[in-house]
Design an enzyme around this catalytic site. Structure first.
Site, mmCIF file in Angstrom:
data_model
loop_
_atom_site.group_PDB
_atom_site.id
_atom_site.type_symbol
_atom_site.label_atom_id
_atom_site.label_comp_id
_atom_site.label_asym_id
_atom_site.label_seq_id
_atom_site.Cartn_x
_atom_site.Cartn_y
_atom_site.Cartn_z
ATOM 1 N N SER A 143 20.259 -57.082 -31.795
ATOM 2 C CA SER A 143 19.209 -56.419 -31.030
ATOM 3 C C SER A 143 19.184 -57.043 -29.648
ATOM 4 O O SER A 143 19.664 -58.170 -29.449
ATOM 5 C CB SER A 143 17.851 -56.612 -31.715
ATOM 6 O OG SER A 143 16.780 -56.266 -30.861
ATOM 7 N N TYR A 156 11.717 -62.256 -35.476
ATOM 8 C CA TYR A 156 12.747 -61.249 -35.192
ATOM 9 C C TYR A 156 13.709 -61.757 -34.124
ATOM 10 O O TYR A 156 14.932 -61.642 -34.259
ATOM 11 C CB TYR A 156 12.077 -59.950 -34.743
ATOM 12 C CG TYR A 156 12.999 -58.754 -34.705
ATOM 13 C CD1 TYR A 156 13.388 -58.122 -35.884
ATOM 14 C CD2 TYR A 156 13.467 -58.245 -33.499
ATOM 15 C CE1 TYR A 156 14.226 -57.013 -35.854
ATOM 16 C CE2 TYR A 156 14.305 -57.144 -33.456
ATOM 17 C CZ TYR A 156 14.676 -56.533 -34.632
ATOM 18 O OH TYR A 156 15.509 -55.430 -34.609
#
Length: 287
Positions: A143, A156
């Site tokens: 990501s 995350y």
């Protein structure tokens, strides 16, 4: 073991591809893109049976990326079906957001087991096969959060940064064996990933859901850009302008980048912790 397929897109040879998390979101879009150009694909996901929307000719396998047994079964399936593999796409993942003092250790364990160790298990499972055949391409979906680290996304950010680091390590480690490694770093795009949000900070996760659902990019847009990056064997695949801009700002305009990140954090504080504003500006005692 059969010889690896090194065909280019559209030449009819078809590379052999396994995609995790292939039943929905970016994974499903990647499966469709690979299949549409003649690649041979196994889509994997948690469901026992193949989704109805699976393209014709695509095989399906249940695979829980946290299970060593399931990964061993996937290797056996690939060897029995094709005798080898050309592209492994470690895409399966869950979303998470939350403040450091709100997220629990169970939240951290869950996202680490899926988003990091799931990728590690995939790489460990197929690295010997790739080395043995002298070819292969590992594609790890991380990501932009693995490169740019906004506030209230500590778990995350951390696991995606680890996937970026793992991918860079493997790019050098596996290159002598003829194996390529790429890491995909998209920003927010419309996908079913928001449905996997299940942490202990729902106020912050609601903001993340709005960003995901409000993006102009679809999973199909991102998948098309990923395949172009894979075909060009790019080590880092950036899929959108917003991500490239944020990364450039972090590298070359660090004070402005830090200011933007702190403004994001202040906005979160005002939205989810309004009591702290009163503490900053207590009412004067009047007589």
């Amino acid at each position: 073991m059969s010889a690896p397929s090194n065909g280019t897109p559209g030449d009819g040879s078809g590379r052999r591809v396994l995609v995790t998390g292939g039943a929905s979101g970016l994974g499903a879009a990647l499966v469709r893109r690979f299949a549409a150009r003649g690649d041979r694909v196994i889509a994997t996901d948690l469901a026992e049976h193949a989704p109805d929307a699976l393209p014709p000719g695509v095989a399906y396998l249940r695979l829980d990326v946290t299970s060593d047994h399931d990964w061993a079964n996937a290797l056996t399936r690939v060897e029995d079906l094709w005798g080898g593999l050309d592209v492994l796409v470690n895409n399966a993942g869950i979303a998470a957001g939350g403040r450091i003092d709100v997220l629990t250790l169970d939240d951290w364990r869950s996202i680490t087991d899926v988003n990091l160790f799931g990728v590690v298990r995939g790489c460990r499972t197929f690295a010997p096969l790739f080395k043995g055949q002298g070819s292969g391409h590992v594609v790890n979906v991380a990501s932009m959060a693995g490169l740019v680290h906004p506030p209230v996304m500590s778990s995350y950010n951390a696991v995606k940064a680890a996937v970026v680091a793992l991918s860079e390590t493997l790019r050098h480690e596996l290159a002598p064996y003829g194996v390529t490694t790429s890491v995909v770093c998209p920003s927010f795009f419309r996908t079913g990933l928001a449905s996997s949000l299940s942490g202990s900070d729902p106020e912050v996760e609601a903001s993340a859901t709005r960003l995901i659902d409000g993006s102009r990019l679809s999973a199909e847009d991102v998948a098309a850009r990923v395949l172009r990056g894979v075909d060009r064997r790019r080590p880092v695949i950036l899929t959108d302008r917003a991500g490239r801009t944020a990364l450039r700002a972090k590298r070359w305009l660090r004070p402005l980048y830090d200011l933007a990140m702190r403004r994001v954090a202040e906005g979160v504080r005002r939205r989810v912790d309004p009591a702290s504003l009163t503490a900053d500006h207590p009412t004067e005692n009047r007589v």
